[in-house]
Each structure stands twice: as structure tokens, then as C-alpha cells.
Design a protein around this motif. Structure first.
Motif, PDB file in Angstrom:
ATOM      1  N   LEU A   1      -8.070   5.076  -6.276  1.00 51.75           N
ATOM      2  CA  LEU A   1      -7.411   4.627  -5.049  1.00 51.75           C
ATOM      3  C   LEU A   1      -7.228   5.773  -4.058  1.00 51.75           C
ATOM      4  O   LEU A   1      -7.143   5.548  -2.859  1.00 51.75           O
ATOM      5  CB  LEU A   1      -6.043   4.028  -5.371  1.00 51.75           C
ATOM      6  N   PHE A   2      -7.166   6.998  -4.557  1.00 57.07           N
ATOM      7  CA  PHE A   2      -6.899   8.139  -3.691  1.00 57.07           C
ATOM      8  C   PHE A   2      -8.161   8.758  -3.104  1.00 57.07           C
ATOM      9  O   PHE A   2      -8.066   9.699  -2.321  1.00 57.07           O
ATOM     10  CB  PHE A   2      -6.092   9.191  -4.451  1.00 57.07           C
ATOM     11  N   PHE A   3      -9.334   8.239  -3.439  1.00 57.23           N
ATOM     12  CA  PHE A   3     -10.579   8.728  -2.873  1.00 57.23           C
ATOM     13  C   PHE A   3     -11.004   7.839  -1.715  1.00 57.23           C
ATOM     14  O   PHE A   3     -10.531   6.718  -1.563  1.00 57.23           O
ATOM     15  CB  PHE A   3     -11.692   8.758  -3.941  1.00 57.23           C
ATOM     16  N   GLU A   4     -11.889   8.338  -0.904  1.00 57.43           N
ATOM     17  CA  GLU A   4     -12.402   7.568   0.234  1.00 57.43           C
ATOM     18  C   GLU A   4     -13.149   6.342  -0.268  1.00 57.43           C
ATOM     19  O   GLU A   4     -13.908   6.409  -1.225  1.00 57.43           O
ATOM     20  CB  GLU A   4     -13.351   8.455   1.061  1.00 57.43           C
TER      21      GLU A   4
ATOM     22  N   LYS B   1      -7.997  -0.737   2.086  1.00 60.01           N
ATOM     23  CA  LYS B   1      -8.493  -0.518   0.721  1.00 60.01           C
ATOM     24  C   LYS B   1      -7.391  -0.786  -0.298  1.00 60.01           C
ATOM     25  O   LYS B   1      -7.616  -1.481  -1.291  1.00 60.01           O
ATOM     26  CB  LYS B   1      -8.999   0.915   0.575  1.00 60.01           C
ATOM     27  N   TYR B   2      -6.198  -0.264  -0.070  1.00 62.04           N
ATOM     28  CA  TYR B   2      -5.099  -0.476  -1.003  1.00 62.04           C
ATOM     29  C   TYR B   2      -4.752  -1.957  -1.101  1.00 62.04           C
ATOM     30  O   TYR B   2      -4.564  -2.487  -2.194  1.00 62.04           O
ATOM     31  CB  TYR B   2      -3.857   0.311  -0.593  1.00 62.04           C
TER      32      TYR B   2
ATOM     33  N   ALA C   1      -6.640  -4.545  -0.458  1.00 62.77           N
ATOM     34  CA  ALA C   1      -7.726  -5.318  -1.066  1.00 62.77           C
ATOM     35  C   ALA C   1      -7.835  -5.063  -2.571  1.00 62.77           C
ATOM     36  O   ALA C   1      -8.312  -5.922  -3.306  1.00 62.77           O
ATOM     37  CB  ALA C   1      -9.041  -4.991  -0.381  1.00 62.77           C
ATOM     38  N   GLN C   2      -7.367  -3.911  -3.027  1.00 63.70           N
ATOM     39  CA  GLN C   2      -7.510  -3.548  -4.435  1.00 63.70           C
ATOM     40  C   GLN C   2      -6.338  -3.934  -5.310  1.00 63.70           C
ATOM     41  O   GLN C   2      -6.404  -3.796  -6.535  1.00 63.70           O
ATOM     42  CB  GLN C   2      -7.769  -2.050  -4.562  1.00 63.70           C
ATOM     43  N   ILE C   3      -5.255  -4.416  -4.746  1.00 68.85           N
ATOM     44  CA  ILE C   3      -4.082  -4.780  -5.550  1.00 68.85           C
ATOM     45  C   ILE C   3      -4.436  -5.775  -6.659  1.00 68.85           C
ATOM     46  O   ILE C   3      -4.018  -5.583  -7.803  1.00 68.85           O
ATOM     47  CB  ILE C   3      -2.939  -5.298  -4.646  1.00 68.85           C
ATOM     48  N   PRO C   4      -5.216  -6.853  -6.387  1.00 75.34           N
ATOM     49  CA  PRO C   4      -5.531  -7.768  -7.495  1.00 75.34           C
ATOM     50  C   PRO C   4      -6.329  -7.127  -8.620  1.00 75.34           C
ATOM     51  O   PRO C   4      -6.223  -7.533  -9.772  1.00 75.34           O
ATOM     52  CB  PRO C   4      -6.354  -8.875  -6.838  1.00 75.34           C
ATOM     53  N   VAL C   5      -7.110  -6.125  -8.303  1.00 76.49           N
ATOM     54  CA  VAL C   5      -7.900  -5.443  -9.341  1.00 76.49           C
ATOM     55  C   VAL C   5      -6.975  -4.715 -10.301  1.00 76.49           C
ATOM     56  O   VAL C   5      -7.205  -4.683 -11.503  1.00 76.49           O
ATOM     57  CB  VAL C   5      -8.902  -4.459  -8.686  1.00 76.49           C
ATOM     58  N   LEU C   6      -5.921  -4.143  -9.761  1.00 76.73           N
ATOM     59  CA  LEU C   6      -4.988  -3.381 -10.602  1.00 76.73           C
ATOM     60  C   LEU C   6      -4.027  -4.270 -11.370  1.00 76.73           C
ATOM     61  O   LEU C   6      -3.521  -3.886 -12.411  1.00 76.73           O
ATOM     62  CB  LEU C   6      -4.205  -2.401  -9.749  1.00 76.73           C
ATOM     63  N   VAL C   7      -3.778  -5.448 -10.832  1.00 78.03           N
ATOM     64  CA  VAL C   7      -2.844  -6.352 -11.503  1.00 78.03           C
ATOM     65  C   VAL C   7      -3.616  -7.115 -12.553  1.00 78.03           C
ATOM     66  O   VAL C   7      -3.440  -7.233 -13.637  1.00 78.03           O
ATOM     67  CB  VAL C   7      -2.200  -7.325 -10.501  1.00 78.03           C
TER      68      VAL C   7
END
Length: 111
Positions: free
Chosen positions: A42-45, A102-103, A105-111
Motif C-alpha cells: 500500500l505504501f508503494f506507488e 489506491k487506498y 480501492a484496495q480496502i476490500p482486498v485487505l478485508v
């Protein structure tokens, strides 16, 4: 009478503390590694192509809702992007291909 209940509860806790079979240990290690990698990435481009698609889809959903939506992701994820579009509209932030998108859009991936 209560002695049997207490012994049953004790045996249930003991069985939960026993080591998992080997195949489950490998699965646990894999899942922990996958979650850790996703959090670190998450912290990369972000990849420009993905950010462009997310920006386009969130913009479409913000303007038109689901009407005439042009996207090729599973419906549940499109519903999530619709919520992201509503969030952007609510906070009155322009939709740009940046880390916030990006953050979100990626929340469901992490949950």
C-alpha cells in the motif's frame, strides 16, 4: 453434574490449543504472508493502468450511478467502487489517480 460440564469445557479449550495439522499451518503462513505483503505494498506507488481504471470507474459511478457503467470487475467490487464514488462526492474531493484512490480501492482486498 457441573463436574461434567467443566470437564467438557476444559477439553474443548485443550483441543483448541493443540497444534494445527501441517497443511493448515502452511495455509496460515501463506495467508499471513499475503496480508503482510498487501499491507506493505500500500505504501508503494500504484500501477498507472490500475489507477486509471479505478479513476474512470469511480468517475462513471459518481456521474451516472450504475446506469451505462462500463467496467469488467465482479459486481460486489463495483458496489464497493460505487461507495468510494459516494465518499468522494460527500467530501467534495476531485477524483484523481493518486494514493487516496489506491487506498480506497484496495480496502476490500485487505478485508
Amino acid at each position: 453434574m457441573f463436574h461434567h460440564i467443566r470437564s467438557f469445557a476444559g477439553s474443548a479449550w485443550c483441543s483448541m490449543l493443540e497444534p494445527a495439522p501441517v497443511q493448515f499451518r502452511y495455509l496460515q503462513i501463506y495467508l499471513i504472508a499475503a496480508i503482510a505483503c498487501n499491507l506493505l505494498l500500500l505504501f508503494f506507488e500504484g500501477y498507472g493502468g490500475d489507477l486509471g481504471y479505478w479513476k474512470s470507474w469511480v468517475s462513471q459511478l459518481e456521474r451516472n450511478g450504475y446506469k451505462d457503467f462500463n467496467g469488467n470487475y465482479p459486481p460486489l467490487y463495483i458496489h464497493w467502487l460505487y461507495l468510494v464514488a459516494k465518499f468522494y462526492a460527500w467530501v467534495d474531493v476531485p477524483i484523481e489517480a493518486n494514493n487516496l484512490l489506491k487506498y480506497c480501492a484496495q480496502i476490500p482486498v485487505l478485508v
